[in-house]
Design an enzyme around this catalytic site. Structure first.
Site, short mmCIF file in Angstrom:
data_model
loop_
_atom_site.label_atom_id
_atom_site.label_comp_id
_atom_site.label_asym_id
_atom_site.label_seq_id
_atom_site.Cartn_x
_atom_site.Cartn_y
_atom_site.Cartn_z
N LYS A 12 0.78 -1.20 -0.10
CA LYS A 12 0.23 -0.02 -0.02
C LYS A 12 0.80 1.33 -0.09
CE LYS A 12 -3.34 2.45 2.79
NZ LYS A 12 -4.18 2.54 3.98
N PRO A 194 5.28 8.39 1.08
CA PRO A 194 5.36 7.44 -0.29
C PRO A 194 6.75 6.90 -0.21
CG PRO A 194 4.35 9.51 -0.57
CD PRO A 194 4.91 9.59 0.72
N SER A 195 7.04 6.00 -1.26
CA SER A 195 8.18 5.38 -1.49
C SER A 195 9.00 4.74 -0.21
CB SER A 195 9.15 6.27 -2.18
OG SER A 195 8.61 6.83 -3.46
N ARG A 196 8.10 4.42 0.84
CA ARG A 196 8.42 3.91 1.93
C ARG A 196 9.62 4.83 2.67
NH1 ARG A 196 4.69 1.48 1.24
NH2 ARG A 196 4.24 -0.87 1.34
N LEU A 197 9.55 6.07 2.38
CA LEU A 197 10.47 6.91 3.08
C LEU A 197 9.75 7.61 4.27
CD1 LEU A 197 12.20 8.70 0.05
CD2 LEU A 197 13.09 6.86 1.72
#
Length: 217
Positions: A12, A194-197
């Site tokens: 997700k 977002p982007s796992r950051l």
């Protein structure tokens, strides 16, 4: 049946909010209150549910979900349980414990570490008296975490306790049941990005105050 590849492909994107050092409170528990209020306002399922992690005498960690029942003096996290349960026995051996709150509806997580102590008897008495009668009877009837022979055995114990306290409006608190307060030394606030950051802000106890820092996701 779900296969491993299907599980691996589940993901997700988190993009609802941000978390910056400038917007958080100086006090970690006050910041937690802010996030809890927002979780309550969002009408999330079980917003006070928290995973409690303890460690046994053999070094084996154990987790379970309990409910937060207070934030006394903005200095601790209050919950209740049977002192003779597995968690109670493990806390008697090692009072260090951890909590985790996960609010997927807000894409947030809070991790708490600290030392646990028993709540004052007056606090436990008052809360026990506020519980529904069925919950009070259950606290007397259940030998929590012990092996029992059947569901019928448990229901029989409940009927025996109900008969024992028949005619009493207020049940006394069982001596084996009461509250614990986790006094935090570390609290981490995680906001999905977002982007796992992801944003991670860590509070560490520093004397009477809190020291803040940002962690890499």
């Amino acid at each position: 049946m779900t296969n491993d590849q299907q599980l691996a492909d589940l993901r997700k994107t988190y993009a609802q909010r941000t978390l910056t050092e400038s917007e958080v409170a100086p006090n970690a528990v006050q910041q937690f209150r802010t996030w809890l209020d927002e979780a309550l306002a969002a009408h999330l399922d079980e917003p006070t549910a928290m995973t409690l992690a303890t460690v046994g005498a053999d070094g084996q960690p154990s987790t379970r979900v309990v409910l937060l029942k207070g934030l006394p003096e903005d200095a601790g996290f209050l919950f209740y349980t049977n002192y003779n349960s597995r968690k109670g026995q493990e806390l008697a051996h090692d009072a260090l414990a951890a909590l985790n709150f996960f609010w997927p509806g807000l894409e947030r997580q809070v991790r708490v570490e600290g030392k646990v102590e028993k709540a004052p008897a007056t606090t436990s008495d008052a809360y026990f008296q506020s519980r529904p009668r069925g919950s009070q009877l259950g606290a007397w009837a259940s030998p929590q975490s012990q092996v029992i022979g059947s569901r019928e055995e448990l229901e029989t114990r409940e009927k025996e306790v109900e008969a024992q306290f028949s005619g009493q409006d207020l049940l006394p608190r069982p001596p084996h049941w009461g509250g614990y307060i986790l006094r935090p030394t570390r609290i981490e606030f995680w906001q999905g990005r977002p982007s796992r950051l992801h944003d991670r802000i860590l509070y560490e106890k520093d004397g009477e105050g809190w020291r803040r820092s940002r962690l890499a996701p």
